[in-house]
Enzyme design. Structure first.
Site, short mmCIF file in Angstrom:
data_model
loop_
_atom_site.label_atom_id
_atom_site.label_comp_id
_atom_site.label_asym_id
_atom_site.label_seq_id
_atom_site.Cartn_x
_atom_site.Cartn_y
_atom_site.Cartn_z
N GLY B 59 4.83 -1.32 2.73
CA GLY B 59 3.49 -0.85 2.43
C GLY B 59 3.34 0.06 1.17
O GLY B 59 4.00 -0.02 0.59
N SER B 60 2.07 0.83 1.46
CA SER B 60 1.81 1.61 0.44
C SER B 60 2.83 2.49 -0.34
O SER B 60 3.65 3.12 0.34
CB SER B 60 0.72 2.62 0.83
OG SER B 60 0.21 3.55 -0.02
#
Lengths: 384, 127
Positions: B59-60
């Site tokens: 993810g981010s």
């Protein structure tokens, strides 16, 4: 990983605390990715700008860092939490506004271009093919590798920051030509191919793939769908690039069943109170297309349209801002659907958006439900 | 067992194992250190003051700041053991002085919840 004498002495703190910290980060990611050496990069794009994401710890860290740190290469930055020109309209928490301005000032003081955009690949002139860059924003890293012919790993906020401070990055993974060849192909078996389909495909691919993935069977891949694919892919996994067409190795299908499974995970409402367009932010081409699609119709509910500041002048000169305002839309610069405090669960239950990436963060971070619809559907169903 | 050192340091504590990869930005509350992703097997658990064991981060890119915030808010793991170190976890640990090591699959799978271990991320050993 081998370091030069100069790099060793920077790591040991002989050139100051800031560079020692930056090299400590580069060495850690070099070890993590089995890099052989550090190589020069020409451009860093930083995430970690929105106060909602980095909090007090991040704000204080950047404020301290900016006292003597300077970026050595071209450095651009991700969106922040709001549009400074319109901030007074949104009744934001005063602390949020103050802390966000502090973060903004720290980045600018260190030499960043105040771009506040997640689409650097669309608003800046690109360096020549094959140039090594260091992009932290995941959709931008994937777009840079797959479309813009640049080379970057899917950097973190701190690894890109370390690149900005040193002009270097570990030579590993997607920076090495040998690792860019995909060993998994995802065969697209779905139609119609709008940006929702491509966003869901990206989200699916991100979960399945390693560093690089091939996608076959694509149709009608325009700029909007391409950005949606990159953003969806960046949200779910660690994959940093795609190629088009079938490759050797394992093959899996993205069919209607898989698409429905991903959509069920992200589409949590059948309607929404407001509309948001832009994650990634809309470029000039998409704004122009939106105006053409509206054909004089108006939005039935509040519609936020997120854009980079870099295209504000063109949007005005082409009369698009007047037309979108007439339609009840609101153009917001410097910020984006993802993690903006402008979408507050105190007064919004659900959001209509065409962004698969936005859907993930609206749900997990803002705590609101999401109704995923393509732009075409939004214009059909949410305007009059 | 021998491990690969990514971020140097030493820590002793109880193991907390996650089956699924961790998305720091969406999945963990940066102030409280509680796992807030309902779909994660550690949902509701406090990851602070433990030796956190998980396959890899996803993810981010801003997840690195989440790790730094956890440290700032005294909710960070004492050390992290991964199967594959990703850039987000490695850089977040480097800036927060959280020892990080990568274990071989067989060794990784032998770590059990609640087990007291010493992560020696200088010599590259888990005892």
């Amino acid at each position: 990983m081998e370091l030069t004498k100069e790099e060793e002495s920077a790591l040991d703190g002989k050139h100051g605390e800031t560079l020692a910290l930056a090299y400590r980060i580069l060495v850690a990611i070099g070890e993590a990715t089995n890099a052989d050496k550090l190589i020069p990069v020409e451009w860093a794009h930083l995430s970690g700008v929105n106060y909602n994401t980095i909090g007090d710890a991040g704000e204080e860290f950047l404020s301290h860092l900016s006292k003597d740190a300077k970026f050595r290469i071209k450095t651009t930055v991700n969106p922040m939490g709001f549009d400074s020109d319109n901030v007074s309209k949104f009744h934001l928490d005063e602390e949020f506004v103050t802390k966000q301005q502090s973060i903004r000032n720290s980045y600018v003081k260190m030499g960043a271009t105040p771009s506040f955009s997640c689409i650097p690949y669309e608003i800046f002139e690109l360096p020549k093919n094959g140039t090594q860059v260091s992009f932290a924003e995941s959709n931008a890293a994937i777009y840079a590798n797959s479309i813009s012919a640049l080379k970057t790993n899917k950097e973190s906020a701190f690894s890109a920051l370390a690149s900005a401070l040193t002009g270097k990055s570990p030579h590993s993974d997607l920076r090495d030509e040998e690792n860019r060849k995909p060993n998994l192909t995802i065969r697209m078996k779905t139609e119609p191919a709008d940006e929702i389909t491509y966003g869901l495909l990206g989200y699916f691919a991100g979960k399945e793939a390693g560093s690089s993935v091939a996608i076959s069977g694509t149709k009608g891949l325009d700029r909007r769908s391409c950005k949606s694919l990159c953003a969806g892919m960046g949200t779910s996994g660690s994959c940093g690039m795609f190629t088009l067409g079938e490759e050797e190795g394992e093959k899996i299908d993205f069919d209607y069943k898989e698409m429905a499974r991903v959509k069920d995970e992200l589409n949590t409402s059948e309607s929404g109170d407001i509309i948001t367009l832009g994650s990634p932010q809309l470029g000039l081409e998409e704004i122009s297309d939106l105006v053409a699609k509206l054909k004089g119709r108006s939005f039935r509910k509040q519609c936020m349209i997120f854009c980079p500041r870099a295209i504000q002048g063109q949007i005005r000169n082409l009369g698009y801002d007047k037309e979108l305002t007439r339609a009840g839309g609101e153009i917001l610069y410097d910020c984006c659907t993802c993690l903006t405090p402008l979408v507050d669960k105190e007064n919004i239950d659900a959001v209509v958006t065409n962004s698969v990436k936005g859907a993930y963060y609206l749900k997990t971070s803002n705590g609101v439900d999401v109704n995923l619809k393509s732009l075409h559907q939004i214009v059909e169903e949410e305007t009059k | 067992m021998n491990v690969k050192v990514i971020v140097r340091g030493k820590a002793k504590g109880a193991v907390l194992c996650a089956q699924k990869p961790v998305n720091f930005l969406g999945g963990i509350d940066k102030k409280t250190g509680l796992v807030r992703d309902e779909k994660h097997d550690l949902f509701g658990k406090f990851i602070g003051n433990k030796i956190l064991v998980f396959p890899n981060g996803v993810g981010s890119s801003v997840g690195a700041y989440t790790i730094y915030s956890l440290k700032y808010n005294q909710s960070a793991p004492l050390a992290i053991v991964c199967l594959k170190a990703d850039i987000t976890t490695a850089s977040g640990c480097a800036i927060s002085d959280i020892p990080l090591v990568v274990a071989e699959k067989k060794d990784y799978e032998s770590l059990k919840n609640g087990q007291e271990i010493l992560v020696d991320a200088i010599e590259g050993k888990i005892l």
